[in-house]
Design an enzyme around this catalytic site. Structure first.
Site, PDB file in Angstrom:
ATOM      1  N   CYS A 263       0.794  -1.245   0.000  1.00  0.00           N
ATOM      2  CA  CYS A 263       0.000   0.000   0.000  1.00  0.00           C
ATOM      3  C   CYS A 263       0.820   1.287   0.000  1.00  0.00           C
ATOM      4  O   CYS A 263       0.727   2.079  -0.940  1.00  0.00           O
ATOM      5  CB  CYS A 263      -0.938  -0.008   1.197  1.00  0.00           C
ATOM      6  SG  CYS A 263      -2.217  -1.256   1.035  1.00  0.00           S
TER       7      CYS A 263
HETATM    8  N1  LIG Z   1      -3.370  -5.261   1.423  1.00  0.00           N
HETATM    9  C1  LIG Z   1      -3.702  -4.303   2.259  1.00  0.00           C
HETATM   10  O1  LIG Z   1      -3.219  -4.236   3.386  1.00  0.00           O
HETATM   11  C2  LIG Z   1      -4.688  -3.247   1.845  1.00  0.00           C
HETATM   12  C3  LIG Z   1      -5.232  -2.408   2.837  1.00  0.00           C
HETATM   13  C4  LIG Z   1      -6.156  -1.455   2.472  1.00  0.00           C
HETATM   14  C5  LIG Z   1      -6.518  -1.310   1.127  1.00  0.00           C
HETATM   15  N2  LIG Z   1      -5.948  -2.106   0.176  1.00  0.00           N
HETATM   16  C6  LIG Z   1      -6.363  -1.952  -1.226  1.00  0.00           C
HETATM   17  O2  LIG Z   1      -7.314  -2.978  -1.519  1.00  0.00           O
HETATM   18  C7  LIG Z   1      -7.159  -3.421  -2.876  1.00  0.00           C
HETATM   19  C8  LIG Z   1      -6.880  -4.909  -2.919  1.00  0.00           C
HETATM   20  O3  LIG Z   1      -5.656  -5.136  -2.274  1.00  0.00           O
HETATM   21  P1  LIG Z   1      -5.168  -6.615  -1.919  1.00  0.00           P
HETATM   22  O4  LIG Z   1      -3.916  -6.466  -1.132  1.00  0.00           O
HETATM   23  O5  LIG Z   1      -6.305  -7.367  -1.360  1.00  0.00           O
HETATM   24  O6  LIG Z   1      -4.836  -7.154  -3.390  1.00  0.00           O
HETATM   25  P2  LIG Z   1      -4.535  -8.659  -3.824  1.00  0.00           P
HETATM   26  O7  LIG Z   1      -3.704  -8.564  -5.036  1.00  0.00           O
HETATM   27  O8  LIG Z   1      -4.061  -9.442  -2.639  1.00  0.00           O
HETATM   28  O9  LIG Z   1      -5.979  -9.231  -4.200  1.00  0.00           O
HETATM   29  C9  LIG Z   1      -6.729  -8.877  -5.337  1.00  0.00           C
HETATM   30  C10 LIG Z   1      -7.487 -10.111  -5.811  1.00  0.00           C
HETATM   31  O10 LIG Z   1      -8.395  -9.744  -6.850  1.00  0.00           O
HETATM   32  C11 LIG Z   1      -8.456 -10.820  -7.783  1.00  0.00           C
HETATM   33  N3  LIG Z   1      -9.017 -10.296  -9.036  1.00  0.00           N
HETATM   34  C12 LIG Z   1      -8.419  -9.487  -9.944  1.00  0.00           C
HETATM   35  N4  LIG Z   1      -9.266  -9.184 -10.938  1.00  0.00           N
HETATM   36  C13 LIG Z   1     -10.452  -9.787 -10.639  1.00  0.00           C
HETATM   37  C14 LIG Z   1     -11.717  -9.834 -11.268  1.00  0.00           C
HETATM   38  N5  LIG Z   1     -11.958  -9.192 -12.424  1.00  0.00           N
HETATM   39  N6  LIG Z   1     -12.715 -10.556 -10.703  1.00  0.00           N
HETATM   40  C15 LIG Z   1     -12.486 -11.221  -9.540  1.00  0.00           C
HETATM   41  N7  LIG Z   1     -11.295 -11.218  -8.889  1.00  0.00           N
HETATM   42  C16 LIG Z   1     -10.293 -10.508  -9.440  1.00  0.00           C
HETATM   43  C17 LIG Z   1      -7.020 -11.285  -7.868  1.00  0.00           C
HETATM   44  O11 LIG Z   1      -6.921 -12.600  -8.402  1.00  0.00           O
HETATM   45  C18 LIG Z   1      -6.577 -11.192  -6.406  1.00  0.00           C
HETATM   46  O12 LIG Z   1      -6.794 -12.412  -5.718  1.00  0.00           O
HETATM   47  C19 LIG Z   1      -6.060  -2.547  -3.468  1.00  0.00           C
HETATM   48  O13 LIG Z   1      -6.623  -1.430  -4.100  1.00  0.00           O
HETATM   49  C20 LIG Z   1      -5.266  -2.118  -2.248  1.00  0.00           C
HETATM   50  O14 LIG Z   1      -4.582  -0.914  -2.450  1.00  0.00           O
HETATM   51  C21 LIG Z   1      -5.053  -3.096   0.506  1.00  0.00           C
END
Ligand SMILES: NC(=O)c1ccc[n+]([C@@H]2O[C@H](COP(=O)([O-])OP(=O)(O)OC[C@H]3O[C@@H](n4cnc5c(N)ncnc54)[C@H](O)[C@@H]3O)[C@@H](O)[C@H]2O)c1
Length: 423
Positions: A263
């Site tokens: 992030c």
């Molecule tokens: N990781 C954190 O600590 C955190 C905290 C707050 C906010 N965020 C935000 O949340 C969002 C997600 O982060 P994350 O860490 O969970 O990402 P991640 O990469 O771990 O997970 C995203 C998931 O979405 C899936 N995906 C992609 N395209 C898709 C689609 N069209 N249909 C269904 N599934 C699909 C991927 O296969 C993946 O499993 C980002 O914008 C990030 O900035 C993350």
């Protein structure tokens, strides 16, 4: 309520499990079949405190994962939780948001029920209004008003994600109209947290501003720490005195090798590009990133003072995850440190309680050890790069080293002869 979650990564999976725990019926859509299978079996592929236990309670009962979008029309709300990684130009790559909106819109086509699309992914201000809304309306063929739009940014910390989700400092809900915002608010019924209602763009900006501010605190502490080190001052004593001022608070003032994770680096970078696009020079944010780029290499500089030529020397690296209590190595500060060591010909023996496997995918060329003792055996130096509490208990294990050069990048060790990166 019936909730769909799109994306089963850190945020999507944790949100799904916690929504189920709050009593909702959750359908999780994830394109990766391996993740879908593991979720339905109650065996998450990621490590997160308490996640497995809760998943084993809800998987197959009020939480089902699927690869398709079939359950969307029967849901009241869909939360978009797909990734928004850093693009090649430094700005947020919104391609996964685009693709999720296309599928989500198509799935809502032959449906007359009111539905709310909620963006939980971190997206630059204007994304929900300019990309998500038109795309969903286009692919669904529905009229504005038949589908509501909201943004509900997530503030969880990896490692403490379940705890943070269930005990948030605040719940931010931005919406284009009152009705979708009210529906999102009702999802969180039962959680004791202030609810901040805003417009769409403000909610999107709150997330970026929060992450940028926390990153700024870390880089600030690191810069003060670098000055303290030259002056023989303990920056942890200094920051204790600083952080007790209620206007500042003690959090995110721990000096060390810098911030990583999925992030802070990408969100600060996206904000810098956004500022540039709108004609504002982001002087402060650029400095935050500059300090963070330079900071991990300082630990190698300190090492080179004790071990002048590290070519062929065994360097034990303890800690690979970007922080403790997670197996996530995205943007981990261990990556530039290890690359620098390998580039100088050192033989890196690494150990992390959870992240060996994920780091092996990025840096396969180094040795991965099953324990700290194994990494330390015959080592010429040791660098500690993640604040795993178990490293604080290491003591006699350092006697296994060939030469006792120990540098702590996270202020976690209790042995007295370790040198700190900025203390
Ligand atoms: N990781 C954190 O600590 C955190 C905290 C707050 C906010 N965020 C935000 O949340 C969002 C997600 O982060 P994350 O860490 O969970 O990402 P991640 O990469 O771990 O997970 C995203 C998931 O979405 C899936 N995906 C992609 N395209 C898709 C689609 N069209 N249909 C269904 N599934 C699909 C991927 O296969 C993946 O499993 C980002 O914008 C990030 O900035 C993350």
């Amino acid at each position: 309520m019936r909730i769909s979650v799109i994306g089963g990564g850190y945020v999507g999976l944790v949100s799904s499990i916690c929504f189920a725990e709050l009593g909702h019926l959750v359908s999780l859509v994830e394109i990766d079949p391996e993740k879908v299978e593991s979720i339905n079996l109650g065996k998450p592929l990621i490590y997160e405190k308490g996640l497995k236990q809760l998943l084993s309670i809800h998987a197959g009962r009020n939480l089902h994962a699927r690869q398709n979008y079939d359950a969307i029309p029967a849901s009241d709300l869909s939360f978009i939780c797909v990734g928004t990684p850093q693009g090649d130009d430094g700005y947020a790559d919104l391609s996964m948001i685009r693709s999720a909106c296309r599928s989500l819109g198509q799935s809502l086509k032959d449906n007359d029920d009111y539905h709310v699309v909620v963006v939980k992914s971190t997206v630059p201000p204007g994304t929900t209004e300019d990309l998500v809304m038109p795309s969903i309306l286009e692919y669904s063929g529905r009229e504005p008003g038949e589908i509501g739009f909201a943004i509900n940014p997530e503030f969880l910390r990896e490692g403490l994600a379940v705890q943070d989700f269930m005990n948030p400092d605040r719940i931010v809900i931005g919406s284009n109209e009152k009705r979708p915002g009210d529906l999102v608010e009702s999802v969180y019924h039962g959680l004791a947290a202030p609810i901040i209602r805003t417009g769409l763009k403000s909610a999107e900006m709150i997330k970026y501003a929060s992450n940028a501010f926390l990153a700024t605190k870390i880089s600030f502490s690191n810069e003060i720490g670098n000055v303290c080190k030259r002056l023989g001052i303990d920056v942890y004593e200094v920051m204790k005195g600083v952080g007790l001022d209620h206007r500042i608070n003690p959090y995110f003032l721990n000096a060390g090798i810098g911030f990583g994770g999925s992030c802070f680096p990408k969100d600060v970078s996206a904000l810098i590009h956004l500022a540039d696009r709108v004609g504002v020079t982001p002087v402060l944010l650029r400095s935050v990133m500059d300090v963070n780029e330079q900071q991990p290499l300082k630990i190698v500089e300190i090492l080179l003072k004790s071990v002048k030529d590290i070519k062929g020397k065994r360097v034990a690296v303890l800690g690979l995850a970007f922080k403790n209590d997670t197996d996530d190595v995205r943007e981990s500060r261990a990556i530039p440190v290890i690359k620098e060591l390998v580039g100088r010909g050192a033989l890196v023996a690494a150990y992390d309680p959870k992240a060996n496997a994920s780091m092996r995918e990025i840096l396969p060329e180094i040795e991965y050890c099953k324990s700290a003792s194994q990494a330390l055996t015959d080592a010429d130096a040791c660098l500690v790069l993640t604040e795993w509490p178990e490293f604080g208990d290491l003591n006699k294990e350092f006697e296994l080293m060939r030469s006792r050069v120990i540098i702590d990048g996270r202020r976690v060790l209790s042995c007295r002869d370790a040198e700190g990166i900025c203390w």
